[in-house]
Write an enzyme that holds these catalytic residues in place. Structure first.
Site, mmCIF file in Angstrom:
data_model
loop_
_atom_site.group_PDB
_atom_site.id
_atom_site.type_symbol
_atom_site.label_atom_id
_atom_site.label_comp_id
_atom_site.label_asym_id
_atom_site.label_seq_id
_atom_site.Cartn_x
_atom_site.Cartn_y
_atom_site.Cartn_z
ATOM 1 N N GLN A 272 0.829 -1.170 -0.103
ATOM 2 C CA GLN A 272 0.030 0.013 0.122
ATOM 3 C C GLN A 272 0.975 1.473 0.146
ATOM 4 O OE1 GLN A 272 -3.554 -0.156 -0.189
ATOM 5 N NE2 GLN A 272 -2.986 1.543 -0.831
ATOM 6 N N HIS A 275 1.947 3.289 -3.330
ATOM 7 C CA HIS A 275 1.075 3.650 -4.094
ATOM 8 C C HIS A 275 1.313 5.055 -4.448
ATOM 9 C CE1 HIS A 275 -2.046 1.298 -5.732
ATOM 10 N NE2 HIS A 275 -2.287 0.579 -4.504
ATOM 11 N N GLU A 341 -10.014 1.561 3.950
ATOM 12 C CA GLU A 341 -10.463 1.207 2.476
ATOM 13 C C GLU A 341 -10.010 -0.519 2.232
ATOM 14 O OE1 GLU A 341 -7.761 2.715 -0.697
ATOM 15 O OE2 GLU A 341 -9.083 2.125 -2.195
ATOM 16 N N HIS A 342 -8.809 -0.662 2.723
ATOM 17 C CA HIS A 342 -8.597 -2.175 2.824
ATOM 18 C C HIS A 342 -8.233 -2.806 4.188
ATOM 19 C CE1 HIS A 342 -7.076 -0.554 -1.076
ATOM 20 N NE2 HIS A 342 -7.626 -1.366 -1.562
ATOM 21 N N ASP A 375 -6.713 -6.639 -5.580
ATOM 22 C CA ASP A 375 -6.353 -5.355 -6.429
ATOM 23 C C ASP A 375 -6.348 -5.761 -7.940
ATOM 24 O OD1 ASP A 375 -6.018 -3.648 -4.247
ATOM 25 O OD2 ASP A 375 -3.499 -3.941 -4.145
ATOM 26 N N HIS A 434 -55.250 14.053 -3.613
ATOM 27 C CA HIS A 434 -54.888 12.549 -3.472
ATOM 28 C C HIS A 434 -55.939 12.047 -2.579
ATOM 29 C CE1 HIS A 434 -50.938 14.522 -4.075
ATOM 30 N NE2 HIS A 434 -50.443 13.378 -3.720
HETATM 31 P P1 NAD Z 1 -4.874 11.162 -13.297
HETATM 32 O O1 NAD Z 1 -5.378 10.616 -14.596
HETATM 33 O O2 NAD Z 1 -5.670 11.177 -12.167
HETATM 34 O O3 NAD Z 1 -4.866 12.943 -13.509
HETATM 35 C C1 NAD Z 1 -3.959 13.266 -14.721
HETATM 36 C C2 NAD Z 1 -4.784 14.727 -15.048
HETATM 37 O O4 NAD Z 1 -4.642 15.722 -14.075
HETATM 38 C C3 NAD Z 1 -4.152 15.254 -16.506
HETATM 39 O O5 NAD Z 1 -4.639 14.749 -17.295
HETATM 40 C C4 NAD Z 1 -4.613 16.647 -15.947
HETATM 41 O O6 NAD Z 1 -5.898 17.041 -16.849
HETATM 42 C C5 NAD Z 1 -4.900 16.781 -14.571
HETATM 43 N N1 NAD Z 1 -3.826 17.721 -14.146
HETATM 44 C C6 NAD Z 1 -2.518 17.659 -13.692
HETATM 45 N N2 NAD Z 1 -2.074 18.781 -13.301
HETATM 46 C C7 NAD Z 1 -2.966 19.781 -13.436
HETATM 47 C C8 NAD Z 1 -2.800 21.100 -13.163
HETATM 48 N N3 NAD Z 1 -2.191 21.736 -12.627
HETATM 49 N N4 NAD Z 1 -4.226 21.849 -13.168
HETATM 50 C C9 NAD Z 1 -5.203 21.424 -13.838
HETATM 51 N N5 NAD Z 1 -5.306 19.974 -14.060
HETATM 52 C C10 NAD Z 1 -4.363 19.012 -13.985
HETATM 53 O O7 NAD Z 1 -3.395 10.866 -13.201
HETATM 54 P P2 NAD Z 1 -2.403 11.060 -11.822
HETATM 55 O O8 NAD Z 1 -2.276 12.449 -11.682
HETATM 56 O O9 NAD Z 1 -1.323 10.218 -12.180
HETATM 57 O O10 NAD Z 1 -3.148 10.575 -10.510
HETATM 58 C C11 NAD Z 1 -3.563 9.185 -10.233
HETATM 59 C C12 NAD Z 1 -4.520 9.083 -9.025
HETATM 60 O O11 NAD Z 1 -5.241 8.150 -9.036
HETATM 61 C C13 NAD Z 1 -3.434 9.174 -7.766
HETATM 62 O O12 NAD Z 1 -4.155 10.105 -7.072
HETATM 63 C C14 NAD Z 1 -3.874 7.690 -7.401
HETATM 64 O O13 NAD Z 1 -3.925 7.816 -5.842
HETATM 65 C C15 NAD Z 1 -5.347 7.469 -7.813
HETATM 66 N N6 NAD Z 1 -5.562 6.065 -8.046
HETATM 67 C C16 NAD Z 1 -6.334 5.530 -7.194
HETATM 68 C C17 NAD Z 1 -6.890 4.100 -7.190
HETATM 69 C C18 NAD Z 1 -7.778 3.678 -6.553
HETATM 70 O O14 NAD Z 1 -8.283 2.477 -6.852
HETATM 71 N N7 NAD Z 1 -8.027 4.176 -5.338
HETATM 72 C C19 NAD Z 1 -6.106 3.329 -8.264
HETATM 73 C C20 NAD Z 1 -5.370 3.987 -9.072
HETATM 74 C C21 NAD Z 1 -4.917 5.327 -8.979
#
Ligand code: NAD
Length: 449
Positions: A272, A275, A341-342, A375, A434
């Site tokens: 975890q 992540h 969550e887990h 997962d 009614h």
């Molecule tokens: P993301 O796809 O969530 O976000 C990418 C997007 O963020 C970009 O396309 C852009 O539009 C936007 N962005 C980035 N900087 C910006 C700014 N300054 N202003 C406006 N928009 C902006 O990808 P990521 O950022 O890599 O995040 C992935 C997230 O998903 C993480 O927070 C992770 O913890 C989460 N996650 C959760 C799970 C779950 O099941 N709980 C699984 C996988 C990932």
């Protein structure tokens, strides 16, 4: 400043016997997030732009954020070309195995039988389910490749019978989507893949554009921009779109006793912790002596320094905690208050302890059940409530893609049986029309006698 790799990676300890309840809760507080207002200020103009200017706006943000400047269309429509899903045989096999297990488990959640209850003679109440027609599934991009998220959202949507499944994921800088995601989209029968991320992808699916299908519900995890955009569009009654649940950083709570294997416990905490730096991991140690606790701490350190993502692990372990408790009841009380969550149970008679679980997204029972199996491949869903929302939300399941519709069907006798209660309550509420809707029918029955 980057710390040397030899620095000890150690969770802080708190002893629940010596600590006050307030101290305990303060220690277990999730790392605070950026204020939603600040994020909303950033995403609102993006959403407005996409709503007004459609494809052109979506593309411009993809050019900006993903640097995918060669991209000329914001969407890829099915059928997806084979050459976009070229994958090693072992990856195909892994996706196929996971797909099948997730499909089986979610198909079994179906309540295709109409539920029917005769509440009084001649008063028949029924409930049946129908799929949500169009769903938008957000698969985060950024640095990670997340075909598992595409499966966890797409398979239940497919099982539920959603007519249009739209996937959205930020493309890579060359404008392409990872082949694993295209293959998963193909397997679940997605109608299109929106090549965009963040608020622009959410807005495009909420309102629709010239080329992107408007959806009825948006599901899936993402960063704070994605989460804020989902909240924003679901609050706009003109959008007519709902969302799955609020999302925060991922977290795990492991309950371990003397029976547990320190190496296994550490491996779960670390899976975890890797992540993201904002992830939180909690260990509840049930009646462990100093030697046993240290064995787990040593394993955490030794396994962590061998991980490719050791720097992320350092960040998350820095705000992670070991809580020492006397017995399993106290462990479960704290766990239910934290609402993880887990929840991983590495204790004697783990299956029995499940009866004590009140709040958790998903539970992993016994030493042979690492969180990783859930997962990816066991069949349970990994899209789960974080940040304490396990107190009131369920993880994604078949029901997330369905509506339940009720119906009532009365005979003349039934209307006679229930009519006086209806008329009296209508009278109390002073809703005369009614009351008369019942009375007019009863009079009609009486006249025919
Ligand atoms: P993301 O796809 O969530 O976000 C990418 C997007 O963020 C970009 O396309 C852009 O539009 C936007 N962005 C980035 N900087 C910006 C700014 N300054 N202003 C406006 N928009 C902006 O990808 P990521 O950022 O890599 O995040 C992935 C997230 O998903 C993480 O927070 C992770 O913890 C989460 N996650 C959760 C799970 C779950 O099941 N709980 C699984 C996988 C990932």
């Amino acid at each position: 400043a980057e710390k040397p790799k030899s620095d000890r990676i150690l969770m802080q300890r708190i002893d629940s016997v010596n600590a006050s309840e307030a101290e305990l809760l303060e220690t277990l507080k999730r790392p605070s997030q950026k204020s939603p207002e600040a994020i909303l200020k950033i995403v609102t103009p993006i959403i407005e732009d996409v709503r007004k200017n459609g494809d052109k706006a979506v593309l411009s943000y993809t050019h900006k954020f993903e640097k995918a400047t060669s991209l000329t269309s914001p969407v890829l429509k099915a059928p997806f070309p084979k050459e976009l899903m070229q994958l090693p045989a072992e990856t195909i096999k892994a996706i196929d195995t996971s797909f099948e297990n997730i499909r089986k488990f979610h198909a079994a959640q179906g309540d295709d039988k109409t539920l029917q209850v005769e509440t009084m003679p001649g008063v028949i109440c029924s409930r049946f389910s129908r799929p949500i027609e169009r769903v938008g599934l957000y698969v985060p991009g950024g640095t990670a490749v997340l075909p598992s998220t595409a499966l966890m959202l797409g398979v239940p949507a497919m099982v539920a019978g959603c007519k249009k499944i739209v996937l959205a994921s930020p493309p890579r800088a060359d404008g392409s989507v990872t082949p694993e995601i295209v293959y998963a989209a193909h397997k679940v029968g997605a109608e299109s893949i929106v090549l965009a991320g963040g608020a622009q992808a959410v807005a495009a699916m909420a309102y629709g554009t010239e080329s992107i299908t408007k959806v009825d519900k948006i599901l899936g995890p993402g960063n704070q921009f994605v989460t804020a955009a989902k909240m924003h569009v679901s609050n706009d009654t003109n959008a007519g779109v709902s969302i799955d649940m609020p999302a925060g950083p991922s977290e795990v709570l492991v309950i371990a006793d003397k029976d547990s294997n320190p190496a296994f416990v550490a491996s779960d905490l670390l899976s975890q912790a890797e992540h993201g730096v904002d992830s939180q991991v909690i260990l509840i140690a049930v009646d462990l002596n100093e030697e046993q606790l240290k064995a787990i701490e040593d394993e955490v350190h030794n396994q962590a320094i061998a991980l490719p993502r050791v720097d992320i692990v350092r960040g998350s372990i820095a705000h992670s905690v070991s809580v020492l408790v006397k017995d399993i009841d106290e462990a479960m009380r704290i766990s239910n208050e934290y609402a993880p969550e887990h929840l991983i149970l590495q204790i004697k008679d783990a299956a029995k302890a499940v009866d004590l679980v009140m709040n958790a997204g998903s539970v992993f029972i016994g030493e042979w059940t690492p969180e990783s199996v859930g997962d990816y491949s066991a069949g349970v869903n990994h899209s789960l409530p974080t940040y304490g929302f396990a107190k009131q939300y369920s993880g994604v399941n078949l029901g997330s893609f369905q509506k339940h519709i009720t119906s009532s069907n009365l005979t003349a006798e039934g209307l006679r049986n229930v009519g006086s209660a209806v008329m009296q309550l209508a009278k109390v509420e002073e809703l005369e029309a009614h009351r008369r809707a019942v009375e007019i029918r009863i009079k009609h029955m009486d006249a025919q006698k």
